[in-house]
Design a protein around this motif. Structure first.
Motif, mmCIF file in Angstrom:
data_model
loop_
_atom_site.group_PDB
_atom_site.id
_atom_site.type_symbol
_atom_site.label_atom_id
_atom_site.label_comp_id
_atom_site.label_asym_id
_atom_site.label_seq_id
_atom_site.Cartn_x
_atom_site.Cartn_y
_atom_site.Cartn_z
ATOM 1 N N GLU A 72 0.864 -1.088 -0.106
ATOM 2 C CA GLU A 72 -0.178 -0.198 -0.115
ATOM 3 C C GLU A 72 0.844 1.099 -0.110
ATOM 4 O O GLU A 72 0.513 2.183 -0.719
ATOM 5 N N GLN A 73 1.940 1.233 0.882
ATOM 6 C CA GLN A 73 2.925 2.417 0.874
ATOM 7 C C GLN A 73 3.501 2.693 -0.396
ATOM 8 O O GLN A 73 3.446 3.957 -0.938
ATOM 9 N N ALA A 74 3.798 1.678 -1.240
ATOM 10 C CA ALA A 74 4.395 1.710 -2.580
ATOM 11 C C ALA A 74 3.437 2.129 -3.588
ATOM 12 O O ALA A 74 3.731 3.116 -4.644
ATOM 13 N N PHE A 75 2.327 1.768 -3.423
ATOM 14 C CA PHE A 75 1.096 2.219 -4.375
ATOM 15 C C PHE A 75 1.019 3.598 -4.214
ATOM 16 O O PHE A 75 0.834 4.197 -5.145
ATOM 17 N N LEU A 76 0.791 4.140 -3.000
ATOM 18 C CA LEU A 76 0.603 5.488 -2.896
ATOM 19 C C LEU A 76 2.000 6.358 -3.804
ATOM 20 O O LEU A 76 1.671 7.161 -4.123
ATOM 21 N N ALA A 77 3.054 5.865 -3.480
ATOM 22 C CA ALA A 77 4.190 6.458 -4.198
ATOM 23 C C ALA A 77 4.136 6.472 -5.586
ATOM 24 O O ALA A 77 4.322 7.592 -6.285
ATOM 25 N N GLY A 78 3.714 5.465 -6.102
ATOM 26 C CA GLY A 78 3.360 5.107 -7.768
ATOM 27 C C GLY A 78 2.364 5.934 -8.164
ATOM 28 O O GLY A 78 2.395 6.497 -9.284
ATOM 29 N N PHE A 79 1.271 6.100 -7.445
ATOM 30 C CA PHE A 79 0.237 6.966 -7.695
ATOM 31 C C PHE A 79 0.595 8.410 -7.689
ATOM 32 O O PHE A 79 0.436 9.058 -8.660
ATOM 33 N N LEU A 80 1.279 8.765 -6.727
ATOM 34 C CA LEU A 80 1.630 10.206 -6.781
ATOM 35 C C LEU A 80 2.720 10.609 -7.963
ATOM 36 O O LEU A 80 2.688 11.716 -8.566
ATOM 37 N N ALA A 81 3.546 9.656 -8.136
ATOM 38 C CA ALA A 81 4.795 9.915 -9.100
ATOM 39 C C ALA A 81 3.985 9.820 -10.358
ATOM 40 O O ALA A 81 4.229 10.731 -11.273
ATOM 41 N N ALA A 82 3.128 9.127 -10.980
ATOM 42 C CA ALA A 82 2.195 9.102 -12.052
ATOM 43 C C ALA A 82 1.573 10.058 -12.252
ATOM 44 O O ALA A 82 1.560 10.547 -13.469
ATOM 45 N N GLY B 239 0.263 1.146 -8.480
ATOM 46 C CA GLY B 239 0.133 2.344 -8.256
ATOM 47 C C GLY B 239 0.167 3.293 -9.402
ATOM 48 O O GLY B 239 -0.599 4.098 -10.114
ATOM 49 N N MET B 240 1.162 3.264 -9.977
ATOM 50 C CA MET B 240 1.360 4.057 -11.458
ATOM 51 C C MET B 240 0.518 3.455 -12.687
ATOM 52 O O MET B 240 0.007 4.250 -13.283
#
Ligand code: RBF
Length: 344
Positions: free
Chosen positions: A142-152, A190-191
């Motif tokens: 979940e933590q990495a999903f949030l990072a991928g979402f913000l990055a994308a 996430g991305m």
């Protein structure tokens, strides 16, 4: 004159009784003479956000009960970690040894065989029931999903100097099961939830301190069209910041709020409430509300994993429509309308 004396002795009495009161309180409720804690850092504190948070949280809990804490940095030679942990346990001087990172779960298990009386708390440990230790495990997916979402979302925004190539990066200190099974898949999910055309450029530094290598890797990635990099490489993260600043590119931070180090370059942070977890777990163990074998999981829903929407630089530099999408996503997770299929 008399008046003066009277005032002085009143003040004296007041201070004296305070001293008695606080002294009595300490002796009655706090077993400071019997309980001691060692914080075992598998690496060094400086530059490793999860370790810094662990140390702060443990110290907060210990201070509130007047218990001594000793912090030991085991350094970067992982071949020495088990012996150093065993040496600490063999002293028999610490009621509790607190450590952090998924590799430490098995080391504590092994050391426990020789020192069965030693209590362990592994933060960011393996999510596996086991009497050898108490564990706090995070949902890194979940933590990495949030990072991928913000990055994308950021890579598709009106931020300047974007390549438009749908490429995002991740630089890790080393590969390890949690990285491969949770962090990389979560980041990709996430991305791709933003646009399935996004692809991951994944690189490994090979240690948790080489900032020059971090710069070299990041520069080559940015040159290839990567717009945003997620560095999870301890001290080597500093080198990624150097590259991003130089090339006018972007970073998403992990574990602790980090935008202040490079406002407008580090866009936001997917954080863990590791300081809170450390404090709560230590208090729980000291007060007997928790014991060896207990596991707690931290995720978005229970508030231990989040995209920090309060950082000043995040609010200032991340385009408003991106912030709105992040805020909506966090709400969906929090009220259970959105979840990732697998756990930690
Ligand atoms: N993270 C750091 O920030 N600094 C380190 O020195 C560090 N060393 C690690 C060593 C091993 C063997 C493993 C498995 C992880 C390490 N991590 C380190 C990563 C950390 O535990 C955590 O997975 C990430 O910070 C993501 O939350």
């Amino acid at each position: 004159m008399f008046h003066h004396l009277f005032k002085g002795s009143l003040a004296f009495l007041f201070v004296f009784s305070l001293a008695i009161l606080s002294g009595a309180g300490k002796n009655e409720t706090i077993p400071s003479s019997v309980y001691t804690i060692a914080v075992y850092v598998p690496g060094v504190l400086d530059g490793s956000p999860t370790y810094e948070q662990m140390d702060r949280g443990v110290r907060k809990a210990a201070e509130s009960l007047n218990i001594p804490v000793t912090t030991v940095e085991a350094g970067f030679n992982q071949g020495e970690w088990k012996d150093r942990l065993a040496a600490l346990a063999s002293e028999g001087a610490y009621s509790l040894i607190v450590t952090s990172n998924p590799a430490l779960s098995s080391l504590c298990r092994e050391v426990k065989e020789s020192f069965p009386a030693q209590q362990f708390l592994v933060l960011d440990g393996e999510n596996k029931a086991d009497d050898s230790q108490a564990v706090f495990a995070y949902n890194h997916r979940e933590q990495a999903f949030l990072a991928g979402f913000l990055a994308a979302q950021s890579a598709l925004s009106d931020l300047k100097n974007l390549s438009g190539e749908f490429k995002l990066g991740l630089i890790a200190g080393q590969t390890y099961p949690d990285m491969e099974k949770s962090i990389i898949p979560g980041y990709e999910m996430g991305m791709k939830s933003v646009d399935p055309r996004f692809t991951l450029d994944f690189r490994v530094v090979g240690n948790w301190y080489d900032a020059a290598k971090g710069t070299e890797l990041a520069e080559s990635m940015y040159r290839n069209g990567v717009d945003v990099i997620l560095p999870i490489a301890g001290g080597a993260n500093q080198g990624v910041i150097t590259a991003a600043k130089k090339m006018g590119k972007y970073i998403v931070w992990f574990d602790s709020p980090g935008t202040e180090a490079a406002p407008g370059v580090i866009l936001g942070s997917a954080v863990l409430k590791q300081e809170m977890a450390a404090e709560e777990m230590v208090l729980g163990l000291m007060k007997g509300n928790m014991e060896q074998g207990d596991i707690k999981e931290g995720n978005i829903q229970n508030g231990y994993v989040l995209l920090d929407q309060t950082e000043e630089a995040y609010l200032k530099y991340v385009p408003e429509e991106v912030q709105e999408k992040v805020s909506f996503l966090m709400e969906q997770f929090l009220n259970g309308r959105y979840s990732l299929d697998e756990g930690v």
